[in-house]
Design an enzyme around this catalytic site. Structure first.
Site, mmCIF file in Angstrom:
data_model
loop_
_atom_site.group_PDB
_atom_site.id
_atom_site.type_symbol
_atom_site.label_atom_id
_atom_site.label_comp_id
_atom_site.label_asym_id
_atom_site.label_seq_id
_atom_site.Cartn_x
_atom_site.Cartn_y
_atom_site.Cartn_z
ATOM 1 N N CYS A 1 -4.571 -1.632 -15.398
ATOM 2 C CA CYS A 1 -4.712 -0.546 -14.622
ATOM 3 C C CYS A 1 -5.016 -0.944 -13.267
ATOM 4 O O CYS A 1 -6.253 -1.654 -13.068
ATOM 5 C CB CYS A 1 -5.603 0.320 -15.069
ATOM 6 S SG CYS A 1 -5.840 1.750 -14.056
ATOM 7 N N CYS B 1 -8.306 0.568 -12.019
ATOM 8 C CA CYS B 1 -9.494 -0.045 -12.613
ATOM 9 C C CYS B 1 -9.600 -1.186 -11.823
ATOM 10 O O CYS B 1 -11.121 -1.589 -11.635
ATOM 11 C CB CYS B 1 -9.265 -0.393 -14.043
ATOM 12 S SG CYS B 1 -9.364 0.939 -15.126
ATOM 13 N N ASP C 1 -4.686 5.189 0.512
ATOM 14 C CA ASP C 1 -3.545 5.100 -0.230
ATOM 15 C C ASP C 1 -2.826 4.062 0.469
ATOM 16 O O ASP C 1 -2.595 4.051 1.643
ATOM 17 C CB ASP C 1 -2.850 6.304 -0.225
ATOM 18 C CG ASP C 1 -1.678 6.515 -1.253
ATOM 19 O OD1 ASP C 1 -1.790 7.115 -2.512
ATOM 20 O OD2 ASP C 1 -0.587 5.594 -1.226
ATOM 21 N N HIS D 1 -12.056 4.229 -16.625
ATOM 22 C CA HIS D 1 -10.515 4.502 -16.549
ATOM 23 C C HIS D 1 -10.412 6.071 -17.610
ATOM 24 O O HIS D 1 -10.669 5.976 -18.746
ATOM 25 C CB HIS D 1 -9.945 3.382 -17.494
ATOM 26 C CG HIS D 1 -8.394 3.608 -17.714
ATOM 27 N ND1 HIS D 1 -7.470 3.370 -16.503
ATOM 28 C CD2 HIS D 1 -7.908 4.130 -18.761
ATOM 29 C CE1 HIS D 1 -6.147 3.794 -17.068
ATOM 30 N NE2 HIS D 1 -6.554 4.102 -18.450
ATOM 31 N N ASN E 1 -1.842 14.998 -9.384
ATOM 32 C CA ASN E 1 -0.751 14.936 -10.169
ATOM 33 C C ASN E 1 -1.163 14.772 -11.539
ATOM 34 O O ASN E 1 -1.783 13.665 -11.703
ATOM 35 C CB ASN E 1 0.105 13.733 -9.658
ATOM 36 C CG ASN E 1 0.732 14.106 -8.024
ATOM 37 O OD1 ASN E 1 0.945 15.271 -7.735
ATOM 38 N ND2 ASN E 1 0.833 13.138 -7.387
ATOM 39 N N GLY F 1 4.607 14.083 -11.025
ATOM 40 C CA GLY F 1 4.808 13.028 -10.056
ATOM 41 C C GLY F 1 3.431 12.144 -10.197
ATOM 42 O O GLY F 1 3.484 11.169 -9.340
ATOM 43 N N HIS G 1 -4.448 6.709 -13.968
ATOM 44 C CA HIS G 1 -5.892 6.504 -13.863
ATOM 45 C C HIS G 1 -6.083 7.839 -12.830
ATOM 46 O O HIS G 1 -5.631 7.809 -11.741
ATOM 47 C CB HIS G 1 -6.405 5.396 -13.444
ATOM 48 C CG HIS G 1 -7.764 5.213 -13.095
ATOM 49 N ND1 HIS G 1 -8.447 3.831 -13.625
ATOM 50 C CD2 HIS G 1 -8.771 5.781 -12.500
ATOM 51 C CE1 HIS G 1 -9.770 3.948 -13.191
ATOM 52 N NE2 HIS G 1 -9.943 5.116 -12.559
ATOM 53 N N HIS H 1 -6.951 10.533 -10.231
ATOM 54 C CA HIS H 1 -7.348 10.186 -8.780
ATOM 55 C C HIS H 1 -6.914 11.503 -8.156
ATOM 56 O O HIS H 1 -6.082 12.447 -8.542
ATOM 57 C CB HIS H 1 -6.275 9.036 -8.178
ATOM 58 C CG HIS H 1 -4.962 8.905 -8.425
ATOM 59 N ND1 HIS H 1 -4.514 8.538 -9.675
ATOM 60 C CD2 HIS H 1 -4.092 9.661 -7.792
ATOM 61 C CE1 HIS H 1 -3.275 8.882 -9.497
ATOM 62 N NE2 HIS H 1 -2.683 9.306 -8.578
ATOM 63 N N HIS I 1 -5.868 13.142 -4.610
ATOM 64 C CA HIS I 1 -5.075 12.759 -3.289
ATOM 65 C C HIS I 1 -5.814 13.756 -2.087
ATOM 66 O O HIS I 1 -5.983 15.035 -2.332
ATOM 67 C CB HIS I 1 -3.649 12.775 -3.209
ATOM 68 C CG HIS I 1 -2.805 12.068 -4.112
ATOM 69 N ND1 HIS I 1 -2.327 11.091 -3.607
ATOM 70 C CD2 HIS I 1 -2.470 12.280 -5.425
ATOM 71 C CE1 HIS I 1 -1.473 10.427 -4.692
ATOM 72 N NE2 HIS I 1 -1.629 11.039 -5.937
HETATM 73 P P1 5GP Z 1 0.320 9.403 -8.201
HETATM 74 O O1 5GP Z 1 1.779 9.555 -8.040
HETATM 75 O O2 5GP Z 1 -0.190 8.733 -9.549
HETATM 76 O O3 5GP Z 1 -0.380 10.771 -8.126
HETATM 77 O O4 5GP Z 1 -0.263 8.568 -6.902
HETATM 78 C C1 5GP Z 1 -0.473 7.241 -7.154
HETATM 79 C C2 5GP Z 1 -0.858 6.850 -5.606
HETATM 80 O O5 5GP Z 1 -1.341 5.456 -5.696
HETATM 81 C C3 5GP Z 1 0.259 6.596 -4.689
HETATM 82 O O6 5GP Z 1 0.322 7.521 -3.647
HETATM 83 C C4 5GP Z 1 0.537 5.161 -4.293
HETATM 84 O O7 5GP Z 1 0.859 5.159 -3.165
HETATM 85 C C5 5GP Z 1 -0.866 4.772 -4.611
HETATM 86 N N1 5GP Z 1 -0.947 3.445 -5.050
HETATM 87 C C6 5GP Z 1 -0.434 2.802 -5.747
HETATM 88 N N2 5GP Z 1 -0.565 1.401 -5.956
HETATM 89 C C7 5GP Z 1 -1.774 1.225 -5.061
HETATM 90 C C8 5GP Z 1 -2.592 0.155 -4.634
HETATM 91 O O8 5GP Z 1 -2.428 -1.004 -5.239
HETATM 92 N N3 5GP Z 1 -3.476 0.349 -3.811
HETATM 93 C C9 5GP Z 1 -3.626 1.538 -3.002
HETATM 94 N N4 5GP Z 1 -4.514 1.503 -1.976
HETATM 95 N N5 5GP Z 1 -2.847 2.659 -3.454
HETATM 96 C C10 5GP Z 1 -2.084 2.481 -4.407
HETATM 97 ZN ZN ZN Z 2 -7.914 2.585 -14.973
#
Ligand code: 5GP
Ligand code: ZN
Length: 111
Positions: free
Chosen positions: A5, A8, A31, A47, A84, A90, A95, A97, A99
């Protein structure tokens, strides 16, 4: 800690990352693909796959508190939060999070 992950690895220091803010159980970082001039991710160190399986009251509060502390630190008082939950909503990183986006106008209702 889930070794497959990405969040993580970031949250537990395996991938060096500048944290905008952190508390005992939560980190906040930028992000990698920002959708607004400010786009933060508020992430528990543990996690937890998504909001459906969050069942820790203190951590729930700590996540909200981290939103307030990080935005305050950046001098932001107007922002949008998005969680999301599940693929069709989306979610791409499984894991939990939050936004936190700011620095532009947002449409409502969201698409
Ligand atoms: P989700 O689509 O799961 O709600 O959002 C995942 C978010 O994580 C996306 O906005 C993507 O740009 C961000 N993201 C994915 N991988 C990484 C990473 O390695 N570092 C950072 N800082 N953001 C990431
Ligand atoms: Zn995780």
């Amino acid at each position: 800690m889930n070794n497959n992950c990405i969040f993580c690895k970031i949250a537990n220091g395996q991938i060096p990352t500048d944290f905008v803010y952190q508390s005992s159980n939560v980190v906040v970082f930028k992000d990698i693909n920002p959708q607004a001039p400010v786009h933060l991710l508020v992430v528990p160190k543990a996690h937890i796959e998504n909001l459906n399986v969050l069942n820790d009251k203190e951590l729930s509060f700590e996540l909200f508190d981290a939103i307030k502390a990080a935005t305050k630190k950046l001098g932001i008082s107007e922002y949008r939060c998005v969680i999301n939950t599940g693929r069709s909503a989306g979610q791409e990183v499984f894991h939990l999070h939050i936004h936190v986006m700011a620095g532009r106008d947002f449409l409502w209702p969201a698409g």
